[in-house]
Design a protein around this motif. Structure first.
Motif, mmCIF file in Angstrom:
data_model
loop_
_atom_site.group_PDB
_atom_site.id
_atom_site.type_symbol
_atom_site.label_atom_id
_atom_site.label_comp_id
_atom_site.label_asym_id
_atom_site.label_seq_id
_atom_site.Cartn_x
_atom_site.Cartn_y
_atom_site.Cartn_z
ATOM 1 N N PHE A 45 0.847 -1.191 0.000
ATOM 2 C CA PHE A 45 0.000 0.000 0.000
ATOM 3 C C PHE A 45 0.881 1.239 0.000
ATOM 4 N N THR A 46 0.578 2.186 -0.873
ATOM 5 C CA THR A 46 1.411 3.381 -1.009
ATOM 6 C C THR A 46 0.543 4.646 -0.942
ATOM 7 N N GLN A 47 1.192 5.726 -0.551
ATOM 8 C CA GLN A 47 0.525 7.023 -0.497
ATOM 9 C C GLN A 47 1.471 8.114 -0.957
ATOM 10 N N SER A 48 0.880 9.219 -1.378
ATOM 11 C CA SER A 48 1.669 10.413 -1.686
ATOM 12 C C SER A 48 0.973 11.625 -1.118
ATOM 13 N N TRP A 49 1.780 12.632 -0.773
ATOM 14 C CA TRP A 49 1.290 13.926 -0.307
ATOM 15 C C TRP A 49 2.060 14.989 -1.084
ATOM 16 N N LEU A 50 1.338 15.878 -1.730
ATOM 17 C CA LEU A 50 1.960 16.933 -2.508
ATOM 18 C C LEU A 50 1.318 18.276 -2.159
ATOM 19 N N PRO A 51 2.004 19.386 -2.472
ATOM 20 C CA PRO A 51 1.385 20.700 -2.239
ATOM 21 C C PRO A 51 0.041 20.795 -2.946
ATOM 22 N N LEU A 52 -0.905 21.455 -2.306
ATOM 23 C CA LEU A 52 -2.258 21.551 -2.855
ATOM 24 C C LEU A 52 -2.267 22.262 -4.193
ATOM 25 N N ALA A 60 11.770 18.942 -4.151
ATOM 26 C CA ALA A 60 12.458 17.657 -4.183
ATOM 27 C C ALA A 60 11.452 16.581 -3.809
ATOM 28 N N ALA A 61 11.855 15.323 -3.942
ATOM 29 C CA ALA A 61 11.021 14.196 -3.553
ATOM 30 C C ALA A 61 11.599 13.570 -2.283
ATOM 31 N N VAL A 62 10.708 13.195 -1.356
ATOM 32 C CA VAL A 62 11.119 12.570 -0.102
ATOM 33 C C VAL A 62 10.360 11.252 0.035
ATOM 34 N N PHE A 63 11.086 10.178 0.307
ATOM 35 C CA PHE A 63 10.512 8.832 0.367
ATOM 36 C C PHE A 63 10.627 8.329 1.803
ATOM 37 N N GLY A 87 6.624 22.202 0.455
ATOM 38 C CA GLY A 87 6.882 22.224 -0.979
ATOM 39 C C GLY A 87 7.550 20.982 -1.524
ATOM 40 N N TYR A 88 7.510 19.882 -0.768
ATOM 41 C CA TYR A 88 8.129 18.636 -1.215
ATOM 42 C C TYR A 88 7.072 17.630 -1.653
ATOM 43 N N ALA A 89 7.439 16.770 -2.585
ATOM 44 C CA ALA A 89 6.598 15.647 -2.968
ATOM 45 C C ALA A 89 6.982 14.476 -2.085
ATOM 46 N N VAL A 90 6.021 13.964 -1.330
ATOM 47 C CA VAL A 90 6.291 12.938 -0.326
ATOM 48 C C VAL A 90 5.619 11.634 -0.723
ATOM 49 N N PHE A 91 6.371 10.549 -0.600
ATOM 50 C CA PHE A 91 5.860 9.220 -0.937
ATOM 51 C C PHE A 91 6.180 8.262 0.205
#
Length: 329
Positions: A45-52, A60-63, A87-91
């Motif tokens: 199961f995976t999720q992501s959170w990004l700026p609205l 940058a991307a953070v895992f 401001g980061y893309a989080v996974f």
């Protein structure tokens, strides 16, 4: 008819309460997505959170990898949401045997394989057209820090711009070290006992000062609450020993945040990483006096806000410093 007396309080639907997810995420300035990712070792199961704001450039991307008994959908989200707000893309992915991923609940019989399973998803995102030119960081909390270290060792050079650890389990505290006698005796059963939840439960740390947070942590409907499984404890003992012998292989910038009163993960492990890593500069060990294991979800808001502010300052600095270099990879 009157309800029975002394019923425990009804747990909230989400860690923040009963506000619908979309409404809550929007109020926090982020957007969330959920999916399952098929790996050779099962579905995770995976999720992501990004700026609205979809027009906002991503820094940058953070895992991110959660700790033992936890998952990506409860209080661990506090960290994920914070980074997305910055401001980061989080996974994130639920580890095998945890949350909504495949596997026996609470069981990690091969930690190298568990790391490779989450890493396969992280790399699929990291290598995508959208994120291949951006800096990328691995983040691990508690046992997730141990598994994050394995992911780093399993990755090609220059894959990651840096590492971030929160109370990483790199050295097991004395009261939590699994009994060699137990592991040997269960090992004589030719693997039949590997999944058994029979290992002595670790001595728990004193409750944090903010009593609402540990209560909330325990309300996680997907939390593993049984005794440690034989194979999981065997792997924790094996892999902590392995990473201690390989700290010099760490060559990228890293930040370690650790409380000085942590009883669940030895501070000495973070200190050893700082001393032995081959990283020549941009390594930082932030100590929080008197704080316990759960720096973000177990301490007061004042403390957790300070830890997050330190994390933000560190990653913002690294992106500004190394971003152009990373984009040329």
């Amino acid at each position: 008819m009157q309800p029975p007396p002394n019923l425990p309080p009804q747990p909230p639907q989400f860690f923040w309460g009963d506000t619908p997810e979309d409404e809550y995420y929007k109020s926090e300035g982020v957007r969330n997505s959920k999916s399952y990712y098929q790996t050779p070792n099962g579905k995770i199961f995976t999720q992501s959170w990004l700026p609205l704001d979809q027009n906002q450039p991503v820094k940058a991307a953070v895992f991110m990898t959660h700790g033992y008994t936890s998952d990506s959908s409860w209080v661990f989200q506090r960290i994920c949401i914070a980074y997305a707000k910055w401001g980061y893309a989080v996974f994130a992915a639920d580890l095998v045997g945890h949350g909504r991923s495949d596997g026996l609940h609470g069981y990690i019989g091969d930690m190298d394989k568990a790391a490779a399973t989450s890493l396969s998803y992280f790399l699929s995102v990291r290598r995508s057209e959208e994120y291949s030119t951006l800096p990328a960081f691995l983040f691990g909390e508690s046992m997730g820090g141990l598994i994050t270290m394995l992911m780093y060792f399993q990755s090609d050079p220059d894959t990651w711009s840096g590492l971030i650890f929160s109370s990483p389990l790199l050295i097991i505290p004395e009261p939590m070290i699994p009994s060699k006698l137990h592991l040997t005796l269960y090992g004589l059963l030719f693997g039949l006992a590997d999944t058994w939840a029979v290992m002595p439960a670790p001595r728990m740390a004193p409750p944090p000062k903010d009593m609402q947070k540990p209560n909330l942590k325990g309300m996680n409907p997907r939390r593993y609450a049984g005794k440690p499984r034989v194979g999981t404890m065997r792997e924790v003992a094996r892999v902590t020993d392995y990473v201690q012998k390989n700290f010099e292989k760490v060559k990228v910038p890293f930040l370690v945040a650790h409380g000085t009163s942590d009883l669940m993960a030895c501070l000495s492990g973070s200190e050893m990483l700082y001393e032995k890593a081959s990283t020549m500069e941009d390594k930082e060990l932030k100590l929080y006096e008197g704080m316990g294991h759960s720096l973000i979800s177990g301490e007061s808001d004042e403390v957790s806000d300070r830890v997050l502010a330190d994390m933000k300052a560190w990653i913002d600095d690294k992106v500004e410093k190394y971003g152009p270099k990373c984009s040329d990879d």
